[in-house]
Write a protein that holds these residues in place. Structure first.
Motif, PDB file in Angstrom:
ATOM      1  N   TRP A 138      44.457  39.716  39.788  1.00 17.45           N
ATOM      2  CA  TRP A 138      43.751  38.627  40.277  1.00 17.45           C
ATOM      3  C   TRP A 138      43.717  37.602  39.150  1.00 17.45           C
ATOM      4  O   TRP A 138      43.801  36.479  39.623  1.00 17.45           O
ATOM      5  N   ILE A 139      43.355  38.068  37.974  1.00 16.57           N
ATOM      6  CA  ILE A 139      43.272  37.037  36.700  1.00 16.57           C
ATOM      7  C   ILE A 139      44.739  36.278  36.599  1.00 16.57           C
ATOM      8  O   ILE A 139      44.665  35.170  36.342  1.00 16.57           O
ATOM      9  N   GLU A 140      45.683  37.207  36.466  1.00 17.21           N
ATOM     10  CA  GLU A 140      47.124  36.642  35.897  1.00 17.21           C
ATOM     11  C   GLU A 140      47.623  35.666  36.934  1.00 17.21           C
ATOM     12  O   GLU A 140      48.141  34.803  36.617  1.00 17.21           O
ATOM     13  N   GLN A 141      47.215  36.001  38.338  1.00 21.28           N
ATOM     14  CA  GLN A 141      47.732  35.221  39.279  1.00 21.28           C
ATOM     15  C   GLN A 141      47.077  34.087  40.001  1.00 21.28           C
ATOM     16  O   GLN A 141      47.391  33.399  40.569  1.00 21.28           O
ATOM     17  N   ARG A 142      45.832  34.229  39.541  1.00 20.13           N
ATOM     18  CA  ARG A 142      44.585  33.238  39.552  1.00 20.13           C
ATOM     19  C   ARG A 142      44.732  32.941  41.114  1.00 20.13           C
ATOM     20  O   ARG A 142      44.753  32.210  41.741  1.00 20.13           O
ATOM     21  N   VAL A 168      43.152  43.752  49.120  1.00 19.81           N
ATOM     22  CA  VAL A 168      42.117  42.961  49.675  1.00 19.81           C
ATOM     23  C   VAL A 168      42.656  42.432  51.005  1.00 19.81           C
ATOM     24  O   VAL A 168      43.615  41.672  51.042  1.00 19.81           O
ATOM     25  N   ILE A 169      41.687  42.569  51.973  1.00 18.39           N
ATOM     26  CA  ILE A 169      41.857  42.333  53.329  1.00 18.39           C
ATOM     27  C   ILE A 169      41.313  41.371  53.831  1.00 18.39           C
ATOM     28  O   ILE A 169      41.142  41.015  55.018  1.00 18.39           O
ATOM     29  N   ASP A 170      39.941  40.836  53.036  1.00 18.09           N
ATOM     30  CA  ASP A 170      39.229  39.824  53.547  1.00 18.09           C
ATOM     31  C   ASP A 170      38.640  39.059  52.395  1.00 18.09           C
ATOM     32  O   ASP A 170      38.514  39.679  51.322  1.00 18.09           O
ATOM     33  N   GLY A 171      38.031  38.073  52.665  1.00 19.70           N
ATOM     34  CA  GLY A 171      37.495  37.153  51.839  1.00 19.70           C
ATOM     35  C   GLY A 171      38.298  36.084  50.787  1.00 19.70           C
ATOM     36  O   GLY A 171      37.687  35.827  49.896  1.00 19.70           O
ATOM     37  N   LEU A 172      39.419  35.964  51.734  1.00 22.77           N
ATOM     38  CA  LEU A 172      40.288  35.154  50.626  1.00 22.77           C
ATOM     39  C   LEU A 172      40.071  33.455  51.010  1.00 22.77           C
ATOM     40  O   LEU A 172      39.531  33.170  51.825  1.00 22.77           O
ATOM     41  N   GLY A 173      40.376  32.797  49.850  1.00 22.63           N
ATOM     42  CA  GLY A 173      40.483  31.248  49.761  1.00 22.63           C
ATOM     43  C   GLY A 173      38.862  30.765  49.957  1.00 22.63           C
ATOM     44  O   GLY A 173      37.970  31.330  50.363  1.00 22.63           O
ATOM     45  N   ARG A 174      39.060  29.434  50.045  1.00 21.72           N
ATOM     46  CA  ARG A 174      37.924  28.695  50.351  1.00 21.72           C
ATOM     47  C   ARG A 174      38.404  27.299  50.581  1.00 21.72           C
ATOM     48  O   ARG A 174      39.431  26.789  50.140  1.00 21.72           O
ATOM     49  N   ALA A 175      37.434  26.755  51.488  1.00 26.75           N
ATOM     50  CA  ALA A 175      37.943  25.471  52.349  1.00 26.75           C
ATOM     51  C   ALA A 175      38.480  24.280  50.883  1.00 26.75           C
ATOM     52  O   ALA A 175      37.672  24.207  50.018  1.00 26.75           O
ATOM     53  N   GLY A 176      39.538  23.767  51.050  1.00 27.85           N
ATOM     54  CA  GLY A 176      40.033  22.744  50.208  1.00 27.85           C
ATOM     55  C   GLY A 176      40.835  23.472  48.831  1.00 27.85           C
ATOM     56  O   GLY A 176      41.214  22.779  47.851  1.00 27.85           O
ATOM     57  N   LEU A 177      40.938  24.776  48.736  1.00 25.39           N
ATOM     58  CA  LEU A 177      41.491  25.337  47.697  1.00 25.39           C
ATOM     59  C   LEU A 177      42.694  25.865  47.757  1.00 25.39           C
ATOM     60  O   LEU A 177      43.655  26.195  46.923  1.00 25.39           O
ATOM     61  N   ALA A 178      43.221  26.210  49.068  1.00 21.41           N
ATOM     62  CA  ALA A 178      44.276  26.838  49.643  1.00 21.41           C
ATOM     63  C   ALA A 178      45.534  26.117  49.070  1.00 21.41           C
ATOM     64  O   ALA A 178      46.550  26.721  48.832  1.00 21.41           O
ATOM     65  N   THR A 180      45.957  24.850  46.244  1.00 24.47           N
ATOM     66  CA  THR A 180      46.198  24.605  44.775  1.00 24.47           C
ATOM     67  C   THR A 180      45.814  26.046  44.219  1.00 24.47           C
ATOM     68  O   THR A 180      45.310  26.957  44.974  1.00 24.47           O
ATOM     69  N   ARG A 181      46.580  26.231  43.064  1.00 25.20           N
ATOM     70  CA  ARG A 181      46.290  27.675  42.453  1.00 25.20           C
ATOM     71  C   ARG A 181      44.765  27.720  41.960  1.00 25.20           C
ATOM     72  O   ARG A 181      44.491  26.748  41.238  1.00 25.20           O
ATOM     73  N   GLY A 182      44.113  28.877  42.035  1.00 26.51           N
ATOM     74  CA  GLY A 182      42.558  28.953  41.528  1.00 26.51           C
ATOM     75  C   GLY A 182      42.915  28.939  40.023  1.00 26.51           C
ATOM     76  O   GLY A 182      43.798  29.276  39.410  1.00 26.51           O
ATOM     77  N   SER A 183      41.603  28.825  39.494  1.00 25.17           N
ATOM     78  CA  SER A 183      41.469  28.911  38.017  1.00 25.17           C
ATOM     79  C   SER A 183      41.341  30.154  37.595  1.00 25.17           C
ATOM     80  O   SER A 183      40.952  31.310  38.170  1.00 25.17           O
ATOM     81  N   ARG A 184      41.731  30.269  36.126  1.00 27.80           N
ATOM     82  CA  ARG A 184      41.825  31.711  35.596  1.00 27.80           C
ATOM     83  C   ARG A 184      40.320  32.072  35.646  1.00 27.80           C
ATOM     84  O   ARG A 184      40.024  33.427  35.596  1.00 27.80           O
ATOM     85  N   ALA A 185      39.494  31.192  35.174  1.00 29.65           N
ATOM     86  CA  ALA A 185      38.158  31.363  34.721  1.00 29.65           C
ATOM     87  C   ALA A 185      37.282  31.701  36.096  1.00 29.65           C
ATOM     88  O   ALA A 185      36.497  32.755  35.953  1.00 29.65           O
ATOM     89  N   ALA A 186      37.900  31.228  37.282  1.00 28.71           N
ATOM     90  CA  ALA A 186      37.241  31.531  38.328  1.00 28.71           C
ATOM     91  C   ALA A 186      37.539  32.969  38.961  1.00 28.71           C
ATOM     92  O   ALA A 186      36.803  33.727  39.290  1.00 28.71           O
ATOM     93  N   ALA A 187      38.662  33.282  38.595  1.00 25.74           N
ATOM     94  CA  ALA A 187      39.319  34.784  39.037  1.00 25.74           C
ATOM     95  C   ALA A 187      38.653  35.875  38.036  1.00 25.74           C
ATOM     96  O   ALA A 187      38.178  36.760  38.653  1.00 25.74           O
ATOM     97  N   ARG A 188      38.350  35.439  36.709  1.00 24.11           N
ATOM     98  CA  ARG A 188      37.562  36.370  35.910  1.00 24.11           C
ATOM     99  C   ARG A 188      36.211  36.741  36.445  1.00 24.11           C
ATOM    100  O   ARG A 188      35.655  37.612  36.295  1.00 24.11           O
ATOM    101  N   ARG A 189      35.564  35.395  36.880  1.00 24.38           N
ATOM    102  CA  ARG A 189      34.150  35.468  37.389  1.00 24.38           C
ATOM    103  C   ARG A 189      34.270  36.590  38.640  1.00 24.38           C
ATOM    104  O   ARG A 189      33.357  37.295  38.686  1.00 24.38           O
TER     105      ARG A 189
END
Length: 230
Positions: A138-142, A168-178, A180-189
């Motif tokens: 999750w962190i490496e791929q952000r 992971v089968i649910d809870g993916l993404g967030r409106a406006g984020l799909a 772009t690549r997510g941030s590593r910091a967000a993935a760590r959280r």
């Protein structure tokens, strides 16, 4: 052609959707809106200004399809270790159904959720390793996601009954984020929060060999669609 799901038993229910085995392909899942909880109902539960958003904003199926399409295009086969494939939409008598890969164990049964595995067995060494592998991925791929919840993660078992991988089968993404690549910091959280939720669940379970009543219905299968055995 409209697929009839009304007379079929869903194998799981989430906060917003019902999950059915695709009658045309046992390796696929069809997710539809819960008929007792419409998009309008969901919007009404939001406070201002969230309740001013269009109904499409609250459509989990559309958001999940959008995010999975972008992620599979970006990561390719690498993504298959921890996320299901998306196969588009079908028309059903319960509304548009999102078709995704259905994760099954080697014996053909629908894989149980991480929440159920933790509740039944605790954090075994193999489960701990699998959580670690998922977290690093999750962190490496952000991967952009909402919170990683144990009931939104399934634990697939191999032929020996051992835990093979977490998906992971649910809870993916967030409106406006799909897009772009997510941030590593967000993935760590998200990963840190998952570890905390696991600790909280284990504390609720207690240390005894016989855990009590399973908390809530999220993370429980109504049936595992296991093949009949002689």
């Amino acid at each position: 052609m409209i697929l009839n799901l009304t007379e079929r038993a869903p194998f799981a229910r989430g906060g917003n959707r019902l999950c059915f085995v695709d009658p045309a392909d046992r390796c696929r899942c069809i997710k539809v809106r819960r008929p007792d909880f419409t998009l309008a109902d969901r919007r009404r539960k939001k406070g201002f200004p969230g309740n001013l958003r269009p109904l499409s904003w609250f459509d989990d199926n559309r958001e999940e399809q959008r995010v999975l399409t972008v992620l599979w295009r970006r990561h390719g086969a690498l993504l298959g270790a921890h996320l299901p494939r998306c196969h588009g939409f079908v028309d059903t008598d319960l509304g548009p159904g999102l078709v995704t890969e259905l994760i099954r164990d080697a014996d053909g049964a629908i894989s149980q959720t991480l929440k159920k595995v933790l509740w039944d067995q605790g954090l075994t060494p193999s489960c701990s390793r699998a959580v670690g592998v998922l977290g690093r991925f999750w962190i490496e791929q952000r991967i952009p996601s909402r919170d990683l919840l144990p009931h939104n993660i399934v634990a697939q078992r191999g032929a020996d009954g051992g835990l093979r991988r977490l998906v992971v089968i649910d809870g993916l993404g967030r409106a406006g984020l799909a897009g772009t690549r997510g941030s590593r910091a967000a993935a760590r959280r998200k990963v840190a929060n998952l570890h905390q939720r696991i600790e909280d669940l284990l504390a609720l379970r207690g240390a005894g060999p016989s855990p009590g009543a399973f908390p809530g219905y999220h993370g429980l299968l109504f049936h595992d669609d296991a093949p009949e055995r002689p």
